[in-house]
Design a protein around this motif. Sequence first.
Motif, PDB file in Angstrom:
ATOM      1  N   GLU A  68      21.132  10.378 -27.768  1.00  0.00           N
ATOM      2  CA  GLU A  68      21.218  10.111 -29.195  1.00  0.00           C
ATOM      3  C   GLU A  68      21.094   8.612 -29.465  1.00  0.00           C
ATOM      4  N   THR A  87      14.992  22.894 -28.912  1.00  0.00           N
ATOM      5  CA  THR A  87      15.584  21.718 -28.261  1.00  0.00           C
ATOM      6  C   THR A  87      14.541  20.616 -28.133  1.00  0.00           C
ATOM      7  N   GLU A  88      13.319  20.997 -27.794  1.00  0.00           N
ATOM      8  CA  GLU A  88      12.233  20.016 -27.701  1.00  0.00           C
ATOM      9  C   GLU A  88      11.943  19.385 -29.055  1.00  0.00           C
ATOM     10  N   SER A 114      18.128  19.930 -20.225  1.00  0.00           N
ATOM     11  CA  SER A 114      17.761  19.090 -21.363  1.00  0.00           C
ATOM     12  C   SER A 114      18.994  18.381 -21.921  1.00  0.00           C
ATOM     13  N   HIS A 145      14.707  28.895 -28.016  1.00  0.00           N
ATOM     14  CA  HIS A 145      15.791  27.896 -28.008  1.00  0.00           C
ATOM     15  C   HIS A 145      15.326  26.617 -27.327  1.00  0.00           C
ATOM     16  N   TYR A 146      14.586  26.751 -26.234  1.00  0.00           N
ATOM     17  CA  TYR A 146      14.081  25.560 -25.560  1.00  0.00           C
ATOM     18  C   TYR A 146      13.085  24.818 -26.464  1.00  0.00           C
ATOM     19  N   LEU A 173      16.779  24.550 -20.564  1.00  0.00           N
ATOM     20  CA  LEU A 173      17.801  24.258 -21.574  1.00  0.00           C
ATOM     21  C   LEU A 173      19.000  23.548 -20.950  1.00  0.00           C
ATOM     22  N   ARG A 174      19.421  24.018 -19.775  1.00  0.00           N
ATOM     23  CA  ARG A 174      20.560  23.375 -19.105  1.00  0.00           C
ATOM     24  C   ARG A 174      20.219  21.950 -18.688  1.00  0.00           C
ATOM     25  N   SER A 194      15.395  32.692 -25.183  1.00  0.00           N
ATOM     26  CA  SER A 194      15.656  31.391 -24.556  1.00  0.00           C
ATOM     27  C   SER A 194      14.472  30.442 -24.676  1.00  0.00           C
ATOM     28  N   ALA A 237      14.030  18.946 -31.483  1.00  0.00           N
ATOM     29  CA  ALA A 237      15.126  18.004 -31.751  1.00  0.00           C
ATOM     30  C   ALA A 237      14.936  16.718 -30.957  1.00  0.00           C
ATOM     31  N   ASP A 238      14.546  16.843 -29.688  1.00  0.00           N
ATOM     32  CA  ASP A 238      14.324  15.649 -28.859  1.00  0.00           C
ATOM     33  C   ASP A 238      13.177  14.806 -29.397  1.00  0.00           C
ATOM     34  N   SER A 274      20.600  15.696 -24.235  1.00  0.00           N
ATOM     35  CA  SER A 274      20.165  15.067 -25.472  1.00  0.00           C
ATOM     36  C   SER A 274      20.708  13.652 -25.571  1.00  0.00           C
TER      37      SER A 274
END
Length: 171
Positions: A27, A112-113, A23, A108-109, A20-21, A105, A115-116, A25
Amino acid sequence: MADRPPPRMQDPDRVAQRLLRASGSYEPSATIDWDTPVLEGNWFCCPERLSLYGTPLWDEMDQQQRIELSRHEMASFMSAGIWTELCLIQLLARHMASSRDLGDSRTHYALTEVADETRHSVMFGRMVHAMGCRTYTPPPAVQRLFTHASTLYSELSIFALALVIEEVNDQ
C-alpha cells in the motif's frame, strides 16, 4: 527423440488459490511519505539507462541538464506504466464481466490484480506529481488500437500479459 508424456494440467482453481495466497498487497499511500520533497541534484534513474547517454549531445550537457533529462524520462516511463496498468485493468474487467463466476478463485485473483494495478497507477501518478512533471499519454491512435485489439485476447493471454507488464514495470 523419446516420446514424453504431455505435461499434467494443474487445476486452474488451485493455481488461482495459490496465486491469491502469494499476492501480498503493498500500500504505497500508507508506506511512502508523499510530503517529503524530492532531493535536488539526485538522479531519477541510472544515467546509463537514459536515451542520450553516450551520445555527443550527452557530452555537451552539464550535470543539471542530465539530471533534468532523468527526471523527465522517468516521468515518461511512469506515465507509460500508468497507461499499461489501465489497459490491463480494462482487460481484467472485461474478462470478469464476461459471465465469470464471481465466487470462483480465478475471479478473486483477477480482482486482486485489478486492486494491485490500481495501487501501482496511483503510486506512479503521485511520483510523477512529486517530481514536478506531468503525465504523458499515448496518441489517440494508439489508444484506439488497444481498444480494438483488446477484444482479441484470450483468458490465458490476458494473464500472460499481466505478467509481462509487471515484469517490465518492476524492472
